[in-house]
Design a protein around this motif. Structure first.
Motif, short mmCIF file in Angstrom:
data_model
loop_
_atom_site.label_atom_id
_atom_site.label_comp_id
_atom_site.label_asym_id
_atom_site.label_seq_id
_atom_site.Cartn_x
_atom_site.Cartn_y
_atom_site.Cartn_z
N PRO A 142 96.16 -50.09 113.59
CA PRO A 142 94.92 -50.62 113.00
C PRO A 142 95.01 -52.15 112.97
O PRO A 142 96.05 -52.71 112.65
CB PRO A 142 94.94 -50.04 111.59
N VAL A 143 93.93 -52.82 113.31
CA VAL A 143 93.96 -54.30 113.28
C VAL A 143 92.84 -54.91 112.44
O VAL A 143 92.95 -56.07 112.02
CB VAL A 143 93.92 -54.90 114.71
N SER A 144 91.77 -54.17 112.19
CA SER A 144 90.70 -54.72 111.34
C SER A 144 91.06 -54.51 109.87
O SER A 144 91.80 -53.58 109.52
CB SER A 144 89.36 -54.04 111.65
N ASP A 145 90.55 -55.37 109.01
CA ASP A 145 90.83 -55.22 107.58
C ASP A 145 90.28 -53.89 107.05
O ASP A 145 90.87 -53.29 106.15
CB ASP A 145 90.22 -56.40 106.81
N GLY A 193 96.07 -48.00 104.22
CA GLY A 193 97.05 -48.50 103.28
C GLY A 193 98.11 -49.39 103.93
O GLY A 193 99.27 -49.39 103.50
N LYS A 194 97.71 -50.17 104.93
CA LYS A 194 98.65 -51.03 105.66
C LYS A 194 98.22 -52.50 105.53
O LYS A 194 97.11 -52.80 105.08
CB LYS A 194 98.70 -50.65 107.14
N THR A 195 99.12 -53.38 105.97
CA THR A 195 98.84 -54.82 105.93
C THR A 195 99.07 -55.42 107.32
O THR A 195 99.69 -54.79 108.19
CB THR A 195 99.77 -55.55 104.94
N ARG A 196 98.61 -56.64 107.51
CA ARG A 196 98.81 -57.31 108.79
C ARG A 196 100.30 -57.50 109.07
O ARG A 196 100.75 -57.34 110.21
CB ARG A 196 98.09 -58.65 108.80
N SER A 197 101.06 -57.85 108.03
CA SER A 197 102.49 -58.05 108.23
C SER A 197 103.19 -56.75 108.63
O SER A 197 104.12 -56.76 109.44
CB SER A 197 103.13 -58.63 106.96
N TRP A 198 102.70 -55.64 108.11
CA TRP A 198 103.26 -54.33 108.50
C TRP A 198 103.02 -54.09 109.99
O TRP A 198 103.91 -53.63 110.71
CB TRP A 198 102.62 -53.22 107.68
N VAL A 199 101.81 -54.41 110.46
CA VAL A 199 101.48 -54.21 111.88
C VAL A 199 102.43 -55.03 112.75
O VAL A 199 103.01 -54.50 113.72
CB VAL A 199 100.01 -54.61 112.15
N LEU A 200 102.60 -56.30 112.44
CA LEU A 200 103.45 -57.16 113.27
C LEU A 200 104.90 -56.72 113.21
O LEU A 200 105.62 -56.76 114.23
CB LEU A 200 103.31 -58.61 112.82
N ASN A 201 105.33 -56.26 112.05
CA ASN A 201 106.70 -55.77 111.93
C ASN A 201 106.91 -54.50 112.76
O ASN A 201 107.92 -54.35 113.47
CB ASN A 201 107.04 -55.48 110.46
N ALA A 253 101.65 -45.24 115.01
CA ALA A 253 102.73 -46.23 114.93
C ALA A 253 103.89 -45.67 114.11
O ALA A 253 104.24 -46.17 113.03
CB ALA A 253 102.20 -47.52 114.32
N LEU A 254 104.50 -44.62 114.67
CA LEU A 254 105.61 -43.93 114.01
C LEU A 254 106.68 -43.58 115.04
O LEU A 254 106.36 -43.11 116.14
CB LEU A 254 105.13 -42.63 113.35
N LYS A 255 107.95 -43.78 114.68
CA LYS A 255 109.03 -43.41 115.59
C LYS A 255 109.01 -41.93 115.92
O LYS A 255 109.30 -41.52 117.04
CB LYS A 255 110.39 -43.78 114.97
N ASP A 256 108.66 -41.11 114.93
CA ASP A 256 108.64 -39.66 115.15
C ASP A 256 107.64 -39.26 116.22
O ASP A 256 107.91 -38.36 117.02
CB ASP A 256 108.33 -38.93 113.84
N ASP A 257 106.48 -39.94 116.26
CA ASP A 257 105.50 -39.65 117.31
C ASP A 257 106.06 -39.98 118.69
O ASP A 257 105.83 -39.24 119.66
CB ASP A 257 104.22 -40.46 117.07
#
Length: 374
Positions: free
Chosen positions: A99-102, A109-117, A78-82
């Motif tokens: 990643p979606v599981s806790d 080192g990510k959060t659910r809000s980071w995923v949705l953003n 989940a990176l623009k560079d990729d």
């Protein structure tokens, strides 16, 4: 008769399959395998990870240069560079994994809000550059269902073409897969759902078929089930099993599967076990007296499908410790020998003794020699 709806087959041997420890395809092998899969009418190939660097990009570009009929997809974090790196490879589309599981979120080192953003940023970014964009829900079966529904709904709103529901550690069961596909289909709307299964509990094929029956439009597989740990759902098993369903099928030419599976087995030095479903050397071989008698009358008696379906020769009937008198007579007759009345029991006893001693099947020539000796 109801027309069967084809399931979209995505082969990820060149990406997920190559992630198996100690497995590596060189450029020539990747090109050859891609050509074989395309000729077998596999719908889509996940051809690699451009972010791995120039060598990986060169291999992907070489496959794209074949101008295959199938879609070509590059795997991205989940990176623009990729996504930018994938643009250099001339692929049809990209798959962006989240990643979606806790458990996975904490590990990365990510959060659910980071995923949705990131979904809201990266899907439009990729759609400006590629004609096909799919996103992956990594470790979906250990994720919170409410969050997973939110993930799928958000991907649909942003215009993704497909969401991959990944059983990343192979813990799912068919009933769970069926339920998840049903639940997430509502959140997906017209966006396609894909199932990606691992085989840690030996259920990758069963889970994949459960997903297809539940309405998943796509599944990802690998040749021979090649992949990390216990591997992935095998292409050959999923294609043949899907062909037995009443309402679903695939466009893959199953007659080419044996050749493709042998090629991959040799390339990675992982021989196909004799009893491997679909492609094992022994799966159309019969020794039991009852089985051989049935096969001689009708091959369907003890076979789920004809060997020719997957490019194999017809069933092989062999002589061994469990052979019956009918099979022994049949083999002797083909060798031009008529079994004399009264010699059946003594011959069968000698055959069983020889098979036990040899711990293998007997050739027709060996059977004739034993007959003459008796």
């Amino acid at each position: 008769m109801e027309e069967k709806v084809p399931v979209h087959i995505i082969d990820t041997t060149l990406r997920d399959g190559e992630q198996a420890p100690g497995v590596a395809f060189d450029k020539r092998e990747k090109i050859a395998l891609a050509m074989m899969l395309d000729q077998a009418h596999v719908d889509e190939l996940e051809v690699g990870i451009p972010a791995m660097g120039p060598a990986a990009q060169d291999e992907i570009k070489a496959i794209a240069g074949l101008n295959p009929d199938c879609l070509l997809t590059a795997w991205c974090r989940a990176l623009k560079d990729d996504i930018d790196q994938s643009l250099l490879c001339n692929v049809t589309g990209v798959h962006i994994s989240f990643p979606v599981s806790d458990i996975h979120l904490e590990a990365m080192g990510k959060t659910r809000s980071w995923v949705l953003n990131q979904l809201s940023v990266l899907i439009p970014y990729a759609l400006q550059r590629f004609s096909r964009v799919s996103v992956g829900a990594q470790d979906a079966f250990r994720a919170d269902m409410a969050f997973l529904e939110q993930f799928v709904h958000s991907a649909n709103l942003r215009g993704a073409h497909r969401v991959r529901i990944a059983d990343t550690v192979g813990l799912a069961r068919p009933s769970q897969v069926e339920n998840m596909v049903h639940v997430l289909s509502k959140a997906a709307g017209k966006m396609a759902l894909e199932f990606h299964g691992h085989n840690d509990l030996g259920m990758a094929t069963a889970n994949t078929i459960a997903a297809i029956e539940a309405g998943a439009q796509a599944v990802s597989v690998t040749v021979n089930g090649l992949g990390e740990r216990a591997g992935n759902a095998p292409l050959e098993q999923v294609v043949v099993a899907a062909g037995t369903l009443d309402s679903r099928s695939t466009c893959v030419d199953a007659r080419r599967l044996s050749e493709i599976c042998r090629y991959v087995a040799e390339a990675v030095n992982r021989p196909i076990p004799a009893d491997q479903p679909i492609t094992g050397q022994a799966v159309f071989t019969h020794e039991s007296g009852i089985h051989c008698a049935g096969i001689l009358k009708n091959p369907d008696t003890y076979q789920p499908f004809n060997p020719e379906t997957v490019g194999r020769e017809r069933a092989q009937l062999v002589i061994g410790r469990h052979s019956g008198s009918g099979m022994i007579r049949h083999v002797l007759a083909k060798a031009g020998v008529r079994l004399e009345e009264g010699k059946t029991e003594s011959l069968m006893a000698a055959v069983r003794m020889e098979a036990l001693k040899k711990r293998s099947v007997l050739s027709p020539g060996e059977l004739v020699r034993i007959y003459n000796t008796v």
